[in-house]
Scaffold this motif. Sequence first.
Motif, PDB file in Angstrom:
ATOM      1  N   ASN A   1      -4.433  -3.147  11.020  1.00  0.00           N
ATOM      2  CA  ASN A   1      -3.378  -2.178  10.297  1.00  0.00           C
ATOM      3  C   ASN A   1      -4.067  -1.484   9.292  1.00  0.00           C
ATOM      4  OD1 ASN A   1      -1.325  -3.155  12.199  1.00  0.00           O
ATOM      5  ND2 ASN A   1      -0.371  -4.442  10.588  1.00  0.00           N
ATOM      6  N   ARG A   2      -3.591  -0.389   8.754  1.00  0.00           N
ATOM      7  CA  ARG A   2      -4.061   0.220   7.645  1.00  0.00           C
ATOM      8  C   ARG A   2      -2.992   0.599   6.684  1.00  0.00           C
ATOM      9  NH1 ARG A   2      -3.276   3.927  11.211  1.00  0.00           N
ATOM     10  NH2 ARG A   2      -2.672   5.960  10.753  1.00  0.00           N
ATOM     11  N   MET A   3      -3.203   0.826   5.462  1.00  0.00           N
ATOM     12  CA  MET A   3      -2.412   1.189   4.229  1.00  0.00           C
ATOM     13  C   MET A   3      -2.312   2.756   4.020  1.00  0.00           C
ATOM     14  SD  MET A   3      -1.267  -1.656   3.840  1.00  0.00           S
ATOM     15  CE  MET A   3       0.178  -1.656   2.656  1.00  0.00           C
ATOM     16  N   LEU A   4      -1.036   3.377   3.989  1.00  0.00           N
ATOM     17  CA  LEU A   4      -0.725   4.593   3.765  1.00  0.00           C
ATOM     18  C   LEU A   4      -0.087   4.869   2.471  1.00  0.00           C
ATOM     19  CD1 LEU A   4       0.192   6.206   7.341  1.00  0.00           C
ATOM     20  CD2 LEU A   4      -2.082   6.386   6.023  1.00  0.00           C
ATOM     21  N   PRO A   5      -0.413   5.793   1.620  1.00  0.00           N
ATOM     22  CA  PRO A   5       0.384   6.198   0.543  1.00  0.00           C
ATOM     23  C   PRO A   5       1.752   6.849   1.013  1.00  0.00           C
ATOM     24  CG  PRO A   5      -1.342   7.710   0.694  1.00  0.00           C
ATOM     25  CD  PRO A   5      -1.638   6.754   1.680  1.00  0.00           C
ATOM     26  N   PHE A   6       2.706   6.485   0.289  1.00  0.00           N
ATOM     27  CA  PHE A   6       4.065   6.984   0.574  1.00  0.00           C
ATOM     28  C   PHE A   6       4.657   7.487  -0.612  1.00  0.00           C
ATOM     29  CE2 PHE A   6       8.566   6.940   1.079  1.00  0.00           C
ATOM     30  CZ  PHE A   6       8.789   7.395   2.415  1.00  0.00           C
ATOM     31  N   GLY A   7       5.442   8.617  -0.788  1.00  0.00           N
ATOM     32  CA  GLY A   7       6.109   8.825  -2.075  1.00  0.00           C
ATOM     33  C   GLY A   7       7.307   9.908  -1.903  1.00  0.00           C
ATOM     34  N   ARG A   8       7.464  10.474  -2.981  1.00  0.00           N
ATOM     35  CA  ARG A   8       8.598  11.453  -2.929  1.00  0.00           C
ATOM     36  C   ARG A   8       8.665  12.634  -2.286  1.00  0.00           C
ATOM     37  NH1 ARG A   8      13.201  12.818  -6.859  1.00  0.00           N
ATOM     38  NH2 ARG A   8      13.170  14.904  -6.900  1.00  0.00           N
ATOM     39  N   GLU A   9       7.301  13.270  -2.242  1.00  0.00           N
ATOM     40  CA  GLU A   9       6.765  14.531  -1.304  1.00  0.00           C
ATOM     41  C   GLU A   9       6.110  14.155  -0.283  1.00  0.00           C
ATOM     42  OE1 GLU A   9       6.059  17.517  -4.060  1.00  0.00           O
ATOM     43  OE2 GLU A   9       8.066  17.890  -4.883  1.00  0.00           O
ATOM     44  N   LEU A  10       6.543  14.354   0.993  1.00  0.00           N
ATOM     45  CA  LEU A  10       5.859  14.253   1.953  1.00  0.00           C
ATOM     46  C   LEU A  10       5.715  15.617   2.973  1.00  0.00           C
ATOM     47  CD1 LEU A  10       8.005  11.226   2.901  1.00  0.00           C
ATOM     48  CD2 LEU A  10       5.599  11.026   2.185  1.00  0.00           C
TER      49      LEU A  10
END
Length: 542
Positions: free
Chosen positions: A373-382
Amino acid sequence: MSETNFIHNIIDKDLQTQKYGGRVYTRFPPEPNGYLHIGHAKSICLNFTTAKKYSGKCNLRYDDTNPVKEDVEYVDSIENDVKWLGFDWEKRLFASDYFDRMYECAVHLVKKGKAFVCDLTADEIKEYRGTLTQPGRESPYRDRGVSENLQLFEEMKAGKYADGEKVLRAKIDMSSPNINMRDPVIYRIAHSSHHNTGDKWCIYPMYDYAHPIEDAIEGITHSICTLEFEDHRPLYDWTLQELDWPTPPQQIEFARLNLTNTVMSKRYLKALVDDKKVDGWDDPRMPTIAGLRRRGYTPEAIRDFCERIGVSKANSTVDVGLLEHCVREDLKTKVPSKNVVFDPIKVVITNYPDNETEEVEVENNKEAPEMGNRMLPFGRELYIDGEDFMEIPEKKYFRMFPGNEVRFKGAYFITCNEAVRNADGQLTELHCSYDPATKSGSGFDGRKVKGTVHWVEARTAIPVKVRIYDYLMVENGQGDSELNLDSLKETVAYAEPSLKDAKPGERFQFFRHGYYIADEKLTAGSEKVFNQIVDLKSSWKK
Ligand code: ATP
Ligand code: MG
């Protein structure tokens, strides 16, 4: 090659009868007058894997007997392409290295009364040759004596005559039903420099005469070529018989590869390059090995394709979809998946805290869990893909539309609340809300959603150039009028941040879009240019 074919059946028999003392020796004999294409790959795979199957040998031989069109650039590219396909030759040879020997053989034929110098012009020779239904007429020079012929041939070699003034012809049979046997020309005069022998020669042997001698000198046992040479085989055999060659090699013909939406004549491909209709021999739309490589095809996929199409005696056209199927199959479990959005639409998650981001975990390859697996940044604007939103959804559309809830892959359930438009009525962003309880991997077992969409986080996404290719030719196109000049589309897409480390030549699956490769030539530093190798959907039916 695990499977057997009619050529292997012939070899099996020859091994049984000890025709060549148990030896199997093949060769791949390209003319260095262009880059190799996928048709050549069929011949390369056939020759090299046949040798391997029988613990034999295979040579790479440049068939460079025509000085005018040949070039060192082509010699180098051919070597590179054969290696890239995964094959290694016993010897790398040039037919032009045998020019002395071929000349001696011609002198031998003259002395035997089996060849003569002819003064007819090319047009006259053609006219004398007759037709399929009419026998030819003998040249008035046919009965020249041996010593006169020897002298004239010597003078041809010494440069006494201009191009076309004289030729050396085999003396066979002007009434043969096979036109190739009607006193064919075996040497012609060409005052031009040769890429290998320079200006040493001004006479050059013709293919039909030179090829059997090349094979015989190298001890080739099975000389595999394409079907159009079937009618030339009697001349191949005649040449070696008249030269008293012990256990001469045998020519075996197979059907050449034709592919839909593709032209495979080197001459035509060269014209496309010369006329700048494509961006060089390695343009990713070209059916050349160099083009396929730059496009992102793997040697494994091409070899698999060549094995699947098999070897036959009947000409046919293979659906290019099979080639695409082979590369999809090969990449499926080999390359990591990345989130890349096309025609991006901004998504604002209005109930997500401002200035906050988190990392979510996504799999690298669904088909290959061992890739982790890998980590992805997630936030308010996509950003999401343009095609993942429809203001007024059509039937069975389960992705984003006002009022609908979907899963953002690896993240949360997200509901689209409002499509925001500017004064001109253009869509600027989608206002959405998320349900914090639904985080992937949290074991949430509440309501179900029908759609999953992929996304990138707006602040960390990187723009990448993406090149999408259509076929260069209409389905059975052969020439310029059927050329599809609108076959390259370049667009900018937004990619997850990890793609900033993509190296030239590295391949990926762009999730839900297809397989892509970082272009070898155009990817440098932070500039990332990706070629679409193939889309995800197969149009090819077994
Ligand atoms: P083109 O017509 O494209 O110029 P060619 O046959 O003149 O091709 P060569 O360099 O002489 O090109 O070919 C080297 C070998 O590859 C030959 O043995 C030839 O028969 C084989 N070959 C060429 N095109 C195909 C094809 N489409 N399918 C299978 N074998 C091919
Ligand atoms: Mg050829």
